[in-house]
Design a protein around this motif. Structure first.
Motif, PDB file in Angstrom:
ATOM      1  N   LYS A  46      -7.746   0.287  -6.067  1.00 24.29           N
ATOM      2  CA  LYS A  46      -6.540   1.063  -6.309  1.00 24.29           C
ATOM      3  C   LYS A  46      -5.431   0.045  -6.529  1.00 24.29           C
ATOM      4  CE  LYS A  46      -3.641   4.769  -4.418  1.00 24.29           C
ATOM      5  NZ  LYS A  46      -2.352   4.170  -4.772  1.00 24.29           N
ATOM      6  N   ILE A  47      -4.742   0.147  -7.647  1.00 25.14           N
ATOM      7  CA  ILE A  47      -3.685  -0.812  -7.969  1.00 25.14           C
ATOM      8  C   ILE A  47      -2.341  -0.094  -7.979  1.00 25.14           C
ATOM      9  CG2 ILE A  47      -4.178  -0.542 -10.457  1.00 25.14           C
ATOM     10  CD1 ILE A  47      -3.132  -3.435 -10.822  1.00 25.14           C
ATOM     11  N   ASP A  48      -1.370  -0.674  -7.270  1.00 21.82           N
ATOM     12  CA  ASP A  48      -0.003  -0.172  -7.263  1.00 21.82           C
ATOM     13  C   ASP A  48       0.920  -1.296  -7.727  1.00 21.82           C
ATOM     14  OD1 ASP A  48      -0.257   2.544  -6.047  1.00 21.82           O
ATOM     15  OD2 ASP A  48      -1.124   1.391  -4.406  1.00 21.82           O
ATOM     16  N   ILE A  49       1.819  -0.962  -8.618  1.00 16.34           N
ATOM     17  CA  ILE A  49       2.742  -1.955  -9.174  1.00 16.34           C
ATOM     18  C   ILE A  49       4.172  -1.490  -8.953  1.00 16.34           C
ATOM     19  CG2 ILE A  49       3.464  -3.185 -11.248  1.00 16.34           C
ATOM     20  CD1 ILE A  49       0.635  -2.727 -12.359  1.00 16.34           C
ATOM     21  N   GLU A  50       4.979  -2.347  -8.328  1.00 15.19           N
ATOM     22  CA  GLU A  50       6.412  -2.110  -8.179  1.00 15.19           C
ATOM     23  C   GLU A  50       7.136  -3.108  -9.077  1.00 15.19           C
ATOM     24  OE1 GLU A  50       7.291  -2.667  -4.071  1.00 15.19           O
ATOM     25  OE2 GLU A  50       6.111  -0.939  -3.405  1.00 15.19           O
ATOM     26  N   ALA A  51       7.911  -2.609 -10.010  1.00 14.24           N
ATOM     27  CA  ALA A  51       8.574  -3.487 -10.967  1.00 14.24           C
ATOM     28  C   ALA A  51       9.951  -2.940 -11.330  1.00 14.24           C
ATOM     29  CB  ALA A  51       7.723  -3.649 -12.225  1.00 14.24           C
ATOM     30  N   PHE A  52      10.987  -3.724 -11.023  1.00 15.30           N
ATOM     31  CA  PHE A  52      12.364  -3.391 -11.411  1.00 15.30           C
ATOM     32  C   PHE A  52      12.744  -1.968 -10.979  1.00 15.30           C
ATOM     33  CE2 PHE A  52      10.703  -6.560 -14.372  1.00 15.30           C
ATOM     34  CZ  PHE A  52      11.663  -7.556 -14.249  1.00 15.30           C
ATOM     35  N   GLU A 185      -1.862  -8.679  -1.947  1.00 20.04           N
ATOM     36  CA  GLU A 185      -0.469  -8.455  -2.330  1.00 20.04           C
ATOM     37  C   GLU A 185      -0.008  -9.644  -3.160  1.00 20.04           C
ATOM     38  OE1 GLU A 185       3.885  -8.770  -0.262  1.00 20.04           O
ATOM     39  OE2 GLU A 185       2.388  -7.570   0.818  1.00 20.04           O
ATOM     40  N   ILE A 186       0.542  -9.372  -4.347  1.00 15.95           N
ATOM     41  CA  ILE A 186       0.980 -10.429  -5.259  1.00 15.95           C
ATOM     42  C   ILE A 186       2.487 -10.296  -5.476  1.00 15.95           C
ATOM     43  CG2 ILE A 186       0.613 -11.540  -7.488  1.00 15.95           C
ATOM     44  CD1 ILE A 186      -2.013  -9.930  -7.706  1.00 15.95           C
ATOM     45  N   SER A 187       3.225 -11.374  -5.239  1.00 17.54           N
ATOM     46  CA  SER A 187       4.662 -11.390  -5.526  1.00 17.54           C
ATOM     47  C   SER A 187       4.956 -12.535  -6.481  1.00 17.54           C
ATOM     48  CB  SER A 187       5.478 -11.531  -4.236  1.00 17.54           C
ATOM     49  OG  SER A 187       5.092 -12.678  -3.509  1.00 17.54           O
ATOM     50  N   HIS A 188       6.139 -12.480  -7.112  1.00 16.10           N
ATOM     51  CA  HIS A 188       6.434 -13.370  -8.238  1.00 16.10           C
ATOM     52  C   HIS A 188       7.800 -14.050  -8.082  1.00 16.10           C
ATOM     53  CE1 HIS A 188       3.495 -10.391  -9.653  1.00 16.10           C
ATOM     54  NE2 HIS A 188       2.985 -11.396 -10.322  1.00 16.10           N
ATOM     55  N   GLY A 189       7.919 -14.880  -7.049  1.00 21.62           N
ATOM     56  CA  GLY A 189       9.155 -15.608  -6.840  1.00 21.62           C
ATOM     57  C   GLY A 189      10.333 -14.658  -6.717  1.00 21.62           C
ATOM     58  N   TYR A 196      -0.140  -4.589  -5.725  1.00 25.13           N
ATOM     59  CA  TYR A 196      -0.985  -4.402  -4.548  1.00 25.13           C
ATOM     60  C   TYR A 196      -2.368  -3.939  -5.008  1.00 25.13           C
ATOM     61  CZ  TYR A 196       3.580  -4.228  -2.250  1.00 25.13           C
ATOM     62  OH  TYR A 196       4.857  -4.511  -1.819  1.00 25.13           O
ATOM     63  N   LEU A 197      -3.410  -4.570  -4.463  1.00 24.49           N
ATOM     64  CA  LEU A 197      -4.783  -4.192  -4.760  1.00 24.49           C
ATOM     65  C   LEU A 197      -5.489  -3.810  -3.472  1.00 24.49           C
ATOM     66  CD1 LEU A 197      -5.772  -7.060  -7.236  1.00 24.49           C
ATOM     67  CD2 LEU A 197      -5.117  -4.742  -7.840  1.00 24.49           C
ATOM     68  N   HIS A 198      -6.055  -2.588  -3.447  1.00 23.15           N
ATOM     69  CA  HIS A 198      -6.788  -2.114  -2.276  1.00 23.15           C
ATOM     70  C   HIS A 198      -8.203  -1.764  -2.729  1.00 23.15           C
ATOM     71  CE1 HIS A 198      -3.083  -1.832   0.101  1.00 23.15           C
ATOM     72  NE2 HIS A 198      -2.516  -1.404  -1.016  1.00 23.15           N
ATOM     73  N   LEU A 199      -9.177  -2.412  -2.126  1.00 22.25           N
ATOM     74  CA  LEU A 199     -10.565  -2.244  -2.538  1.00 22.25           C
ATOM     75  C   LEU A 199     -11.033  -0.812  -2.348  1.00 22.25           C
ATOM     76  CD1 LEU A 199     -13.191  -3.715  -3.466  1.00 22.25           C
ATOM     77  CD2 LEU A 199     -13.749  -3.955  -1.024  1.00 22.25           C
TER      78      LEU A 199
END
Length: 203
Positions: A46-52, A185-189, A196-199
């Protein structure tokens, strides 16, 4: 104790010098593959993306085709394909993307993130150690900046991956779930983008 270890990790990876609190040691290996990639065949997340300030998500299916060759399919919640791409030895190949995702900034971001997550046999340049972690410094010709792998001394599992020069570019944190593949959890500076990736399932 767990909170103390996590606090130590955040302190370490927020420092300007990523090896400052570590002691150099003789290399124990010439190459490194994260433990979650060993015997990896296929997995869905399950992929969740938070952007701007916006949030969207879906399902990410990842299949290993060969060593250092993976294929990724990003589906919406109804099963419709939004993006299909491959990484082979760090080379990015886009097979399909909806118009909203077919943008250079998005493609470059995903390329960095998934090279960091899905690279096998990474060359180890230096090795360091402190009380809680072993730190492996690596390089990747497709990323052009040092990559740091933090391993828990107790579990021998990867706690974090950081891509950084003088400034942090990408930080990946792993949370153990009792499964072979942890939550990610991946963040970009300073960019307001988190992934977010949940198996869901792996074979």
């Amino acid at each position: 104790m767990k909170n103390l270890v996590l606090s130590s990790l955040f302190l370490i990876i927020s420092c300007a010098s990523y090896t400052e609190s570590f002691t150099p040691k003789e290399k124990s290996t010439e190459s490194f593959t994260p433990e979650y990639l060993k015997n990896f065949s296929e997995a869905s997340f399950k992929i969740d993306i938070e952007a701007f300030g916006n949030q969207f998500g879906g399902i990410l299916v990842i299949k290993k085709l060969n060593e250092n060759h993976f294929r990724f399919a990003f589906l919406n919640e109804f099963g419709g394909k939004m993006m299909d791409f491959e990484l082979e030895n760090g080379a990015f190949k886009l097979n399909y993307a909806i118009e909203e995702l077919d943008r250079k900034i998005i493609l470059n971001l995903l390329k960095k993130d998934f090279i960091l997550l899905f690279s096998e046999q990474n060359k180890v340049e230096q090795e360091f150690s402190n009380l809680n972690f072993t730190l492996l410094k690596s390089s990747n010709q497709n990323l052009k900046k040092p990559v740091y792998y933090y391993q828990n001394k107790d579990s021998k599992k990867t706690a974090s991956i950081v891509l950084a020069g003088t400034k942090e570019k990408v930080k990946i944190l792993f949370t153990e779930t009792g499964k072979k593949i942890p939550n990610i959890e991946i963040s970009h500076g300073k960019m307001p983008i988190k992934i977010y990736l949940h198996l869901l399932q792996n074979n």
